[in-house]
Design a protein around this motif. Structure first.
Motif, PDB file in Angstrom:
ATOM      1  N   ALA A   1       0.841  -1.207   0.000  1.00  6.54           N
ATOM      2  CA  ALA A   1       0.000   0.000   0.000  1.00  6.54           C
ATOM      3  C   ALA A   1       0.871   1.250   0.000  1.00  6.54           C
ATOM      4  N   ARG A   2       1.907   1.252   0.815  1.00  8.47           N
ATOM      5  CA  ARG A   2       2.825   2.397   0.881  1.00  8.47           C
ATOM      6  C   ARG A   2       3.497   2.625  -0.461  1.00  8.47           C
ATOM      7  N   ALA A   3       3.982   1.546  -1.076  1.00  7.02           N
ATOM      8  CA  ALA A   3       4.652   1.664  -2.370  1.00  7.02           C
ATOM      9  C   ALA A   3       3.689   2.195  -3.436  1.00  7.02           C
TER      10      ALA A   3
ATOM     11  N   GLU B   1       4.885  11.531   1.758  1.00  8.86           N
ATOM     12  CA  GLU B   1       4.531  10.758   2.951  1.00  8.86           C
ATOM     13  C   GLU B   1       4.916  11.566   4.179  1.00  8.86           C
ATOM     14  N   LYS B   2       3.982  11.667   5.120  1.00 14.43           N
ATOM     15  CA  LYS B   2       4.236  12.382   6.372  1.00 14.43           C
ATOM     16  C   LYS B   2       3.550  11.657   7.511  1.00 14.43           C
TER      17      LYS B   2
ATOM     18  N   SER C   1       0.770   9.018   6.453  1.00 14.61           N
ATOM     19  CA  SER C   1      -0.265   9.586   5.595  1.00 14.61           C
ATOM     20  C   SER C   1       0.373   9.962   4.266  1.00 14.61           C
ATOM     21  N   PHE C   2      -0.475   9.984   3.246  1.00 10.42           N
ATOM     22  CA  PHE C   2      -0.017  10.277   1.900  1.00 10.42           C
ATOM     23  C   PHE C   2      -0.861  11.417   1.365  1.00 10.42           C
ATOM     24  N   SER C   3      -0.177  12.445   0.883  1.00 18.86           N
ATOM     25  CA  SER C   3      -0.878  13.645   0.446  1.00 18.86           C
ATOM     26  C   SER C   3      -0.276  14.153  -0.857  1.00 18.86           C
ATOM     27  N   VAL C   4      -1.066  14.968  -1.525  1.00 17.59           N
ATOM     28  CA  VAL C   4      -0.608  15.666  -2.712  1.00 17.59           C
ATOM     29  C   VAL C   4      -0.988  17.127  -2.519  1.00 17.59           C
TER      30      VAL C   4
ATOM     31  N   TYR D   1      -4.913  12.044   1.131  1.00 17.86           N
ATOM     32  CA  TYR D   1      -5.874  11.167   0.463  1.00 17.86           C
ATOM     33  C   TYR D   1      -5.858   9.751   1.021  1.00 17.86           C
ATOM     34  N   CYS D   2      -4.864   9.413   1.827  1.00 12.41           N
ATOM     35  CA  CYS D   2      -4.807   8.064   2.399  1.00 12.41           C
ATOM     36  C   CYS D   2      -3.951   8.068   3.662  1.00 12.41           C
TER      37      CYS D   2
END
Length: 115
Positions: A6-8, A18-19, A26-29, A34-35
């Motif tokens: 999932a991380r990849a 990633e933060k 968490s993953f953001s743009v 968003y996840c």
């Protein structure tokens, strides 16, 4: 589905950072999450539209469910890692990424529907 995959997948999405978010990855743009991965619970939480949340929940009720509080009413959706294939996780992750990405970052073609 596992957290490492999932991380990849998340880091493979354009513009993703990633933060730490309250002790969880968490993953953001463009600073819009968003996840998030809830490693101890073997789940992810994704930002879907209410329509996407309802559709995926009907198609795969063991894998998708609204977060059970006000966040769920805003599209935040639990994704059970033990009940979803990598292909379906990638599809949902792409939806979540598109929901928060600025329009200029979106590719001109969308991913085909899963099936």
């Amino acid at each position: 589905m596992d957290a490492q995959t999932a991380r990849a997948m998340a880091l493979d999405m354009p513009g993703t950072a990633e933060k730490d978010h309250f002790g969880r990855p968490s993953f953001s743009v463009k600073k819009k999450i968003y996840c998030t991965l809830w490693l101890d619970d073997d789940r992810a939480v994704m930002k879907l539209t209410l329509e996407q949340q309802a559709t995926l929940g009907e198609e795969q009720p063991d894998a998708f469910s609204p977060v059970p509080n006000k966040w769920g009413k805003h599209g935040w959706t639990n994704v059970s890692m033990g009940h979803i294939s990598e292909r379906n996780f990638r599809y949902a992750l792409d939806l979540a990424w598109r929901n928060v990405s600025p329009k200029w970052l979106l590719p001109t073609r969308q991913m085909p529907p899963k099936g």
